[in-house]
Design a protein around this motif. Structure first.
Motif, PDB file in Angstrom:
ATOM      1  N   ASN A   1       0.851  -1.187   0.000  1.00 28.96           N
ATOM      2  CA  ASN A   1       0.000   0.000   0.000  1.00 28.96           C
ATOM      3  C   ASN A   1       0.886   1.236   0.000  1.00 28.96           C
ATOM      4  N   ARG A   2       0.887   1.933  -1.103  1.00 29.42           N
ATOM      5  CA  ARG A   2       1.751   3.096  -1.233  1.00 29.42           C
ATOM      6  C   ARG A   2       0.976   4.373  -0.926  1.00 29.42           C
ATOM      7  N   LYS A   3       1.671   5.315  -0.336  1.00 36.39           N
ATOM      8  CA  LYS A   3       1.058   6.604  -0.012  1.00 36.39           C
ATOM      9  C   LYS A   3       1.635   7.645  -0.958  1.00 36.39           C
ATOM     10  N   TYR A   4       0.762   8.382  -1.611  1.00 37.10           N
ATOM     11  CA  TYR A   4       1.185   9.375  -2.588  1.00 37.10           C
ATOM     12  C   TYR A   4       1.015  10.774  -1.996  1.00 37.10           C
ATOM     13  N   THR A   5       1.981  11.619  -2.284  1.00 37.33           N
ATOM     14  CA  THR A   5       1.932  12.993  -1.787  1.00 37.33           C
ATOM     15  C   THR A   5       1.026  13.845  -2.674  1.00 37.33           C
TER      16      THR A   5
ATOM     17  N   ASN B   1       2.259   3.856 -13.228  1.00 38.08           N
ATOM     18  CA  ASN B   1       2.179   2.587 -12.486  1.00 38.08           C
ATOM     19  C   ASN B   1       1.113   2.629 -11.388  1.00 38.08           C
ATOM     20  N   LEU B   2      -0.025   3.193 -11.708  1.00 39.49           N
ATOM     21  CA  LEU B   2      -1.126   3.242 -10.752  1.00 39.49           C
ATOM     22  C   LEU B   2      -1.981   1.986 -10.904  1.00 39.49           C
ATOM     23  N   PRO B   3      -2.483   1.452  -9.804  1.00 42.51           N
ATOM     24  CA  PRO B   3      -3.277   0.215  -9.899  1.00 42.51           C
ATOM     25  C   PRO B   3      -4.559   0.374 -10.704  1.00 42.51           C
ATOM     26  N   SER B   4      -5.132   1.584 -10.703  1.00 41.54           N
ATOM     27  CA  SER B   4      -6.410   1.774 -11.379  1.00 41.54           C
ATOM     28  C   SER B   4      -6.537   3.214 -11.849  1.00 41.54           C
ATOM     29  N   LYS B   5      -7.359   3.406 -12.887  1.00 43.15           N
ATOM     30  CA  LYS B   5      -7.621   4.756 -13.376  1.00 43.15           C
ATOM     31  C   LYS B   5      -8.457   5.560 -12.386  1.00 43.15           C
ATOM     32  N   ASN B   6      -9.123   4.858 -11.473  1.00 40.92           N
ATOM     33  CA  ASN B   6      -9.948   5.556 -10.486  1.00 40.92           C
ATOM     34  C   ASN B   6      -9.113   6.433  -9.551  1.00 40.92           C
ATOM     35  N   TYR B   7      -7.822   6.106  -9.440  1.00 37.65           N
ATOM     36  CA  TYR B   7      -6.950   6.928  -8.604  1.00 37.65           C
ATOM     37  C   TYR B   7      -6.956   8.374  -9.092  1.00 37.65           C
TER      38      TYR B   7
END
Length: 291
Positions: free
Chosen positions: A5-9, A35-41
């Protein structure tokens, strides 16, 4: 394989959203690019940034459906698997080196073994903007949850003096040492505190002044002349051989310097100069006075 689980700034989120707005790539391609798991991000980040006021609320998504080429639909990563593997290895090695250097710089503050975990947290805090936090926590052997919990914990400072020391240190842009802090407490806050107590407070909070490098004047290359006289002080005619010397004459104002040139034929002074500065001009002015 364990999911990370990565935390993005917020800076990273804003960069991704701006890239989505300004590039011809679609939301799926942008997610693949970073490299995002989903486009929903990206959609969620857009709402979060607007809510925080980082993005203007009236900004709308660009219409990318019309006239979009096939190349812009998907982001093509041209790197080979070997290149990806080596880049990941390099990132890990750089993070390890930075963490160890940060840890080494904090070791002078370590007193007890029970503070080793706290030292790891502080080492991560020093370089968290340069490397991913999840990677630094993995290298240090601590969980991200405990690290973020430590970050939220306020600095030690239960007494008023402790808080003042930390406040003065931060206001000085981390340049004040214990002497300057002691002087500020005495002059501005009317607190008379022993310097050892201030040192203890600074050590407990792992703070130290930024030491400026002292300026060193570059040394001029000395020129060694040939010894023509060779200690032969006998002269057969006037003006054949001269010697010089500088005498220090203390006065009430300051030190005065007397430069004299003597003719070895009769040991009489032929020129002299008095100055308040002992520099090359003192000797040059005296030489010019020789008839």
């Amino acid at each position: 394989m364990k999911k990370i689980n990565r935390k993005y700034t917020d800076e990273f989120k804003l960069m991704v959203v701006n890239d989505y707005y300004n590039s011809p790539l679609g939301v799926r391609a942008i997610a693949q690019k970073y490299n995002l798991p989903s486009k929903n991000y990206i959609n969620n980040w857009e709402r979060q940034l607007k809510k925080k006021g980082i993005l203007p609320p009236d900004v709308t998504k660009p219409n990318k459906a019309a006239g979009r080429s096939k190349e812009s639909i998907a982001y093509k990563d041209t790197r080979t698997p070997r290149e990806k593997h080596y880049e990941a290895k390099i990132q890990i090695l750089e993070a390890k080196i930075a963490y160890l250097e940060s840890l080494e710089s904090l070791k002078p503050f370590l007193k007890k073994k029970s503070k080793i975990r706290e030292l790891k947290y502080k080492a991560i805090m020093n370089i968290e903007l340069e490397h991913p936090i999840w990677l630094l926590c993995e290298i240090a052997g601590v969980s991200r949850a405990s690290y973020y919990k430590y970050k939220k914990k306020p600095l030690k400072g239960n007494t008023k003096i402790d808080k003042l020391v930390i406040d003065i240190y931060n206001k000085s842009n981390k340049r004040f040492g214990y002497r300057s802090i002691k002087s500020t407490l005495n002059n501005e806050y009317n607190f008379i505190v022993n310097h050892k107590k201030i040192q203890r407070i600074m050590k407990e909070n792992s703070i130290q002044s930024i030491v400026r490098k002292k300026y060193k004047k570059p040394k001029e290359q000395s020129i060694i002349k040939e010894n023509i006289l060779n200690r032969d002080f006998n002269s057969t005619k006037p003006g054949e051989k001269f010697i010089t010397d500088i005498t220090y004459i203390p006065t009430q104002r300051k030190m005065t310097y007397l430069c004299t040139i003597i003719d070895l034929f009769n040991n009489e002074p032929v020129a002299w100069t008095v100055s308040e500065c002992q520099d090359k001009n003192l000797s040059i002015d005296t030489i010019k006075k020789i008839n």
